[in-house]
Scaffold this motif. Structure first.
Motif, PDB file in Angstrom:
ATOM      1  N   THR A   3       0.632  -1.030  -0.122  1.00  0.00           N
ATOM      2  CA  THR A   3       0.009   0.152   0.413  1.00  0.00           C
ATOM      3  C   THR A   3       0.936   1.230   0.344  1.00  0.00           C
ATOM      4  O   THR A   3       1.758   1.801   0.577  1.00  0.00           O
ATOM      5  CB  THR A   3      -0.303   0.288   1.085  1.00  0.00           C
ATOM      6  OG1 THR A   3      -1.662  -1.506   1.278  1.00  0.00           O
ATOM      7  CG2 THR A   3      -1.669   1.434   1.442  1.00  0.00           C
ATOM      8  N   PRO A   5       1.228   5.570  -1.919  1.00  0.00           N
ATOM      9  CA  PRO A   5       0.373   6.154  -2.125  1.00  0.00           C
ATOM     10  C   PRO A   5       0.634   6.460  -4.369  1.00  0.00           C
ATOM     11  O   PRO A   5       1.045   5.739  -4.399  1.00  0.00           O
ATOM     12  CB  PRO A   5       1.637   8.101  -2.297  1.00  0.00           C
ATOM     13  CG  PRO A   5       2.207   7.131  -1.162  1.00  0.00           C
ATOM     14  CD  PRO A   5       2.426   5.834  -1.034  1.00  0.00           C
ATOM     15  N   PHE A  41       4.400  12.582  -3.139  1.00  0.00           N
ATOM     16  CA  PHE A  41       3.561  10.962  -2.872  1.00  0.00           C
ATOM     17  C   PHE A  41       4.906   9.548  -3.118  1.00  0.00           C
ATOM     18  O   PHE A  41       4.338   9.236  -1.966  1.00  0.00           O
ATOM     19  CB  PHE A  41       3.576  10.731  -4.435  1.00  0.00           C
ATOM     20  CG  PHE A  41       3.044  11.297  -6.164  1.00  0.00           C
ATOM     21  CD1 PHE A  41       1.200  11.188  -5.282  1.00  0.00           C
ATOM     22  CD2 PHE A  41       3.091  12.235  -6.851  1.00  0.00           C
ATOM     23  CE1 PHE A  41       0.807  12.460  -6.261  1.00  0.00           C
ATOM     24  CE2 PHE A  41       2.502  13.203  -6.813  1.00  0.00           C
ATOM     25  CZ  PHE A  41       1.442  13.174  -7.252  1.00  0.00           C
ATOM     26  N   GLU A 161      -1.221   2.620  -8.995  1.00  0.00           N
ATOM     27  CA  GLU A 161      -1.713   2.713  -6.898  1.00  0.00           C
ATOM     28  C   GLU A 161      -0.504   1.834  -6.011  1.00  0.00           C
ATOM     29  O   GLU A 161      -1.417   2.139  -5.118  1.00  0.00           O
ATOM     30  CB  GLU A 161      -2.987   2.292  -7.213  1.00  0.00           C
ATOM     31  CG  GLU A 161      -3.656   2.280  -8.301  1.00  0.00           C
ATOM     32  CD  GLU A 161      -5.282   1.794  -8.234  1.00  0.00           C
ATOM     33  OE1 GLU A 161      -4.790   0.232  -7.869  1.00  0.00           O
ATOM     34  OE2 GLU A 161      -6.270   1.921  -9.121  1.00  0.00           O
ATOM     35  N   GLY A 163       2.815   2.659  -6.051  1.00  0.00           N
ATOM     36  CA  GLY A 163       4.343   2.893  -6.147  1.00  0.00           C
ATOM     37  C   GLY A 163       5.503   3.065  -7.221  1.00  0.00           C
ATOM     38  O   GLY A 163       6.291   3.582  -6.584  1.00  0.00           O
ATOM     39  N   GLU A 273      -4.170  12.491 -10.010  1.00  0.00           N
ATOM     40  CA  GLU A 273      -2.718  12.699  -9.555  1.00  0.00           C
ATOM     41  C   GLU A 273      -2.183  13.771 -10.072  1.00  0.00           C
ATOM     42  O   GLU A 273      -1.433  14.322  -9.278  1.00  0.00           O
ATOM     43  CB  GLU A 273      -1.751  11.486  -8.731  1.00  0.00           C
ATOM     44  CG  GLU A 273      -2.531  10.749  -8.028  1.00  0.00           C
ATOM     45  CD  GLU A 273      -3.555   9.351  -8.957  1.00  0.00           C
ATOM     46  OE1 GLU A 273      -4.608   8.773  -8.065  1.00  0.00           O
ATOM     47  OE2 GLU A 273      -3.520   9.490  -9.918  1.00  0.00           O
TER      48      GLU A 273
END
Length: 284
Positions: A3, A5, A41, A161, A163, A273
């Motif tokens: 998980t 950014p 990010f 999603e 990185g 983004e």
């Protein structure tokens, strides 16, 4: 997947190998771009690079443990051949990418070979000069039309999603014959040819309008398309990264400039983004 950014996808115009020696406005932009990505990010866990200079009949992932800069050009100053960019590879990511492409019906091959063509290492020398971000080149098929390139990018969207920076490298206009004059190469700051400006403006307007059908049909609809792209391998990475950003969000032109009178150096961001990245760049 971890998980991390979500990142925007990016298309960067590298123009010619000379950008490594003559950064100009585009090089200065890319020097700011790496820190802006990190600040907004976090550092990407890897870069999936789709370059105009790594081409194959079927998708191939160069999954070496280490990469070195490849001097895939001729007739340039000796200093260019002596430049290095020794970056880590991303063999584990190659298996993720292979699985994503397979799920979309595309068979990709992973080879334990390395090397970064100049469309990859010249911009990365500005984004991440320490060469400390793993890189996975994806060799792709230049004979596939824009819509098919976009579909391949859509298959890669999930990487953003977790990185991974999906980076396309080419040139928004690319006809090297237009850079020549009677006395040699046009000066770097030569006035832009009207045909180059018209093409760049058309592309930016159609992108802002999310007019995908016109963009897919650019060779018939864009002004001076065949002149600006006698062959379109330098533009097609734009469609891969646009696909990774998705159809629902308009591509953002993050940078616009030209060199030598006809070499467009625009950069684009894709996905929700991209707006955050644009704001971070503006705040620098």
């Amino acid at each position: 997947m971890d998980t991390l950014p979500a990142l925007p996808a990016l298309f960067l115009s590298h123009g010619s190998p000379m950008i490594a020696l003559e950064p100009g406005a585009a090089g200065a932009f890319m020097q700011r771009l790496g820190p802006a990505i990190d600040a907004t990010f976090g550092r990407p866990r890897a870069i999936l690079a789709v370059s105009a200079h790594t081409l194959t009949r079927e998708p191939v992932l160069l999954a070496a443990e280490r990469h070195a800069a490849v001097p895939d050009f001729g007739g340039f100053p000796q200093a260019l051949y002596e430049m290095r960019y020794d970056a880590p590879g991303a063999p584990a990511l190659a298996q993720e990418v292979k699985a994503l492409l397979a799920a979309s019906g595309v068979t990709a091959h992973a080879l334990g070979e390395g090397g970064l063509d100049h469309g990859i290492w010249t911009p990365l020398r500005y984004l991440y000069p320490q060469a400390d971000v793993p890189v996975l080149p994806l060799a792709w098929m230049p004979m596939a039309p824009p819509a098919q390139q976009f579909a391949m990018g859509q298959a890669l969207a999930r990487l953003r999603e977790s990185g991974v920076l999906v980076m396309g490298s080419g040139s928004i206009t690319h006809n090297l014959r237009l850079l020549s004059t009677f006395t040699g190469r046009a000066p770097m700051d030569a006035p832009e040819k009207p045909e180059s400006l018209a093409f760049r403006q058309w592309f930016a307007e159609r992108a802002a309008a999310r007019d995908w059908e016109a963009l897919f049909d650019y060779r018939a609809q864009a002004p001076h398309a065949a002149l600006m792209h006698p062959t379109d391998e330098h533009l097609l990475p734009w469609y891969v990264t646009a696909g990774a950003g998705g159809r629902d969000v308009a591509p953002l032109r993050l940078h616009q400039s030209h060199t030598y009178g006809a070499l467009g150096m625009d950069a684009y961001g894709f996905g929700e983004e991209a707006q955050r990245l644009r704001e971070a760049l503006a705040a620098q």
